[in-house]
Enzyme design. Structure first.
Site, PDB file in Angstrom:
ATOM      1  N   HIS A   1      80.254   7.187 -10.962  1.00  0.00           N
ATOM      2  CA  HIS A   1      81.662   7.533 -11.181  1.00  0.00           C
ATOM      3  C   HIS A   1      81.954   7.857 -12.642  1.00  0.00           C
ATOM      4  O   HIS A   1      81.484   7.170 -13.539  1.00  0.00           O
ATOM      5  CB  HIS A   1      82.522   6.340 -10.732  1.00  0.00           C
ATOM      6  CG  HIS A   1      83.987   6.547 -10.918  1.00  0.00           C
ATOM      7  ND1 HIS A   1      84.776   5.679 -11.636  1.00  0.00           N
ATOM      8  CD2 HIS A   1      84.817   7.533 -10.478  1.00  0.00           C
ATOM      9  CE1 HIS A   1      86.025   6.113 -11.619  1.00  0.00           C
ATOM     10  NE2 HIS A   1      86.077   7.231 -10.928  1.00  0.00           N
TER      11      HIS A   1
ATOM     12  N   HIS B   1      88.508  12.151 -18.478  1.00  0.00           N
ATOM     13  CA  HIS B   1      89.395  11.424 -17.573  1.00  0.00           C
ATOM     14  C   HIS B   1      90.672  11.010 -18.285  1.00  0.00           C
ATOM     15  O   HIS B   1      91.768  11.330 -17.862  1.00  0.00           O
ATOM     16  CB  HIS B   1      88.691  10.194 -16.995  1.00  0.00           C
ATOM     17  CG  HIS B   1      89.471   9.528 -15.905  1.00  0.00           C
ATOM     18  ND1 HIS B   1      90.618   8.796 -16.147  1.00  0.00           N
ATOM     19  CD2 HIS B   1      89.282   9.491 -14.564  1.00  0.00           C
ATOM     20  CE1 HIS B   1      91.091   8.343 -14.993  1.00  0.00           C
ATOM     21  NE2 HIS B   1      90.304   8.752 -14.019  1.00  0.00           N
TER      22      HIS B   1
END
Length: 273
Positions: free
Chosen positions: A5, A41
């Site tokens: 991830h 992110h």
């Protein structure tokens, strides 16, 4: 598929694959003109992770190409699938098609090397908003007009907004998608989420008329949650700790039933027992 991830820096590719991942997920942020700009992110992100690692998108693609091109010094044979988590919420709905076109151009040039011995991984375009389905049509049109429609064989799709399964099915109809579908379900590791919708997705996958080929659950860091997801019958688990998932897959209860996917396992084919 053990899916590492938030792999947004080139150095993290080695890190997550060495921990046991055969797949990575990378965040893609867009500028105001719908150009894919950074692998980034930002804050907030999963508990226990640094949220701010980044590369320029095209530079990341070059690093990824090296990691997935046989014969390259950085090559990882077991890295076979990459999920691009497309952060399209910064865009207007009418920019989705442009985002798809520009994404296709970036990948064609920097990852697929214009069709000349580029990276070999399968790619999933993961879109957070059903309204942005034209990203898919724009992407497809561009690869076709650039003379490389065959690269669509390596591309799959995911809508990551935890929408109703029926609504997702309708959206794929609009986008003209009839296969290569991964269905995600999940929530940040800071919160808990049940497996009800995962079970619905698995039921759709296993029905004779479902649209889903593969189901993955995110973000799973604990052994108990891993077991629950495997018991529900998922095909992939996205995690901050690939080694935890690999450990559970080695437990006697799962060893006989699951194995880690290799390049020869077609990620667009529904697995039949």
């Amino acid at each position: 598929w053990i899916m590492g991830h938030m792999v947004n820096a080139i150095a993290q590719i080695d890190e997550f694959v060495n921990l046991g991942g055969n797949s990575i997920e990378t965040d893609v942020s867009f500028d105001d003109s719908a150009n894919p700009e950074y692998t980034y992110h930002g804050v907030p992100c999963d508990c226990g992770r640094t949220c701010t690692k980044w590369e320029y998108f095209n530079e990341f693609l070059k690093g990824l190409r090296k990691a997935t091109t046989p014969g390259d010094s950085k090559y990882h044979e077991k890295l076979v699938l990459v999920v691009f988590d497309l952060k399209t919420s910064s865009l207007y709905d009418n920019q989705a098609s442009d985002a798809g076109k520009k994404l296709a151009k970036s990948l064609l040039q920097n990852y697929w090397n214009n069709g000349n011995n580029g990276g070999r991984a399968y790619i999933v375009l993961s879109i957070p908003n059903l309204a942005h389905y034209k990203l898919i049509t724009g992407f497809k049109e561009t690869l076709t007009s650039e003379g490389h429609p065959e690269l669509m064989d390596k591309v799959g799709y995911d809508f990551s907004g935890n929408d109703e399964i029926g609504d997702v099915a309708k959206t794929y109809k609009k986008a003209g998608v009839t296969g290569h579908v991964w269905q995600s379900d999940g929530i940040t590791n800071c919160l808990l989420r049940g497996l009800d919708r995962v079970r619905k997705a698995v039921a759709n996958r296993d029905s004779s008329n479902g649209y889903i080929n593969k189901v993955y659950y995110w973000t799973v860091d604990k052994r108990a949650t891993t077991r629950g997801a495997l018991d529900a019958g998922v095909d992939g688990i996205m995690t901050n700790y690939p080694d935890v998932i690999a450990d559970v897959l080695n437990e006697s209860a799962y060893k006989a039933k699951f194995r880690i996917a290799s390049y020869d396992d077609n990620p667009w084919e529904t697995f039949k027992n």
